[in-house]
Scaffold this active site. Structure first.
Site, mmCIF file in Angstrom:
data_model
loop_
_atom_site.group_PDB
_atom_site.id
_atom_site.type_symbol
_atom_site.label_atom_id
_atom_site.label_comp_id
_atom_site.label_asym_id
_atom_site.label_seq_id
_atom_site.Cartn_x
_atom_site.Cartn_y
_atom_site.Cartn_z
ATOM 1 N N THR A 125 0.857 -1.186 0.000
ATOM 2 C CA THR A 125 0.000 0.000 0.000
ATOM 3 C C THR A 125 0.894 1.236 0.000
ATOM 4 O O THR A 125 1.995 1.231 0.547
ATOM 5 C CB THR A 125 -0.950 0.027 1.203
ATOM 6 O OG1 THR A 125 -0.200 0.101 2.417
ATOM 7 C CG2 THR A 125 -1.847 -1.205 1.216
ATOM 8 N N GLY A 126 0.405 2.289 -0.640
ATOM 9 C CA GLY A 126 1.255 3.460 -0.806
ATOM 10 C C GLY A 126 2.471 3.115 -1.646
ATOM 11 O O GLY A 126 3.590 3.569 -1.362
ATOM 12 N N GLY A 127 2.252 2.336 -2.701
ATOM 13 C CA GLY A 127 3.357 1.796 -3.470
ATOM 14 C C GLY A 127 3.756 2.595 -4.688
ATOM 15 O O GLY A 127 4.574 2.121 -5.485
ATOM 16 N N GLY A 179 8.119 6.969 -3.051
ATOM 17 C CA GLY A 179 8.866 6.845 -1.810
ATOM 18 C C GLY A 179 9.240 5.437 -1.429
ATOM 19 O O GLY A 179 9.662 4.616 -2.250
ATOM 20 N N ILE A 180 9.092 5.129 -0.140
ATOM 21 C CA ILE A 180 9.482 3.832 0.398
ATOM 22 C C ILE A 180 8.666 2.710 -0.228
ATOM 23 O O ILE A 180 9.193 1.638 -0.542
ATOM 24 C CB ILE A 180 9.333 3.833 1.932
ATOM 25 C CG1 ILE A 180 10.349 4.792 2.563
ATOM 26 C CG2 ILE A 180 9.495 2.424 2.505
ATOM 27 C CD1 ILE A 180 10.103 5.089 4.029
ATOM 28 N N GLY A 181 7.378 2.939 -0.416
ATOM 29 C CA GLY A 181 6.525 1.908 -1.000
ATOM 30 C C GLY A 181 6.955 1.544 -2.401
ATOM 31 O O GLY A 181 7.038 0.359 -2.758
ATOM 32 N N TYR A 224 0.649 12.345 14.487
ATOM 33 C CA TYR A 224 1.537 11.474 13.716
ATOM 34 C C TYR A 224 2.329 10.565 14.646
ATOM 35 O O TYR A 224 2.423 9.347 14.418
ATOM 36 C CB TYR A 224 2.480 12.333 12.866
ATOM 37 C CG TYR A 224 3.457 11.518 12.052
ATOM 38 C CD1 TYR A 224 3.016 10.671 11.041
ATOM 39 C CD2 TYR A 224 4.827 11.606 12.281
ATOM 40 C CE1 TYR A 224 3.909 9.928 10.278
ATOM 41 C CE2 TYR A 224 5.728 10.871 11.527
ATOM 42 C CZ TYR A 224 5.264 10.029 10.531
ATOM 43 O OH TYR A 224 6.136 9.286 9.791
#
Length: 252
Positions: free
Chosen positions: A13-15, A18-20, A152
């Site tokens: 997810t969130g791919g 960035g990191i994803g 956060y």
């Protein structure tokens, strides 16, 4: 390059950035047969999928939406797949001023970072293989009290807690659950989430240079390497842990 994920199926997810994105790219490089990637933005999702190639399956959706998550699960089912890895990575980093924080701000940050992670994994459990791996993106802020980031910070502490509890909840299925906690990492969140100016980003980098033993900001691929370790058989006797990848910033 090893083939630790040969013929395996991962979901990130969130791919799309960035990191994803770095993790999705690394799963494919290490032999994954298919990698599902999600994002709320159709444009960034399409661009990421084009870069990753035919083995990447883009699915637009918001992890805070149970309807979108159910659609994601149905996509995996309709493809006749079972997941070997879930990387629940989607999240936001945004400032909130304690004393003037609105309910909308609270609902957005907690909705994506806590509700989103919880229901991502719960929704996908039926399509996750026994013996599979779950990796959650927490943060070193889960153990710190950084000012103007109370939501956060708390959201990432909740994610760290999920890794502990789910390691027990899923032990009968042999599913390992771990959290990766990045330090300061060069991703679009600096601009899109925290709204940092170039000068502020440079100041942040200068702080890390002075405060972290390794003296620099991370790049997404370095966090992705830790994710792949936790998701792989190299970590076959590791569950419930938090792996901090922060250049030593919060460790010493």
């Amino acid at each position: 390059m090893s083939n630790r994920f040969s013929n395996k199926v991962a979901l990130v997810t969130g791919g799309s950035t960035g990191i994803g994105f770095a993790a999705a790219e690394a799963f494919l490089r290490e032999g994954a047969a298919r990698v599902y990637i999600t994002s709320r933005s159709q444009d960034t999702l399409a661009a990421a999928a084009a870069t990753l190639g035919a083995k990447a399956v883009p699915v637009r959706g918001d992890v805070a939406s149970l309807e979108d998550l159910d659609r994601l699960k149905k996509q995996v089912e309709s493809d006749g797949e079972k997941l070997d890895v879930i990387f629940a990575n989607a999240g936001v980093a945004e400032y909130n001023a304690f004393g003037t924080t609105s309910e909308a701000e609270f609902d957005r940050i907690i909705g994506i970072n806590v509700k989103g992670v919880f229901f991502t994994v719960q929704t996908l459990l039926p399509v996750l293989r026994d013996g599979g791996a779950v990796v959650l993106t927490s943060s070193i802020v889960s153990a710190k009290g950084m000012p103007n980031l109370s939501l956060y910070n708390a959201s990432k502490a909740a994610v760290r807690s999920f890794a502990r509890t789910w390691a027990n909840d899923l032990k009968e299925r042999g599913i390992r659950v771990n959290a990766v906690s990045p330090g300061v990492t060069e991703t679009p969140i600096f601009v899109n989430g925290l709204k940092l100016t170039q000068e502020q980003q440079e100041g942040f980098a200068a702080y890390v240079k002075q405060s972290a033993p390794l003296g620099r900001v991370a790049v997404p691929a370095e966090i992705a390497s830790a994710v792949l370790f936790l998701a792989s058989d190299d970590a076959s006797y590791i569950t419930g842990v938090e792996l901090s990848v922060d250049g030593g910033l919060a460790q010493v």
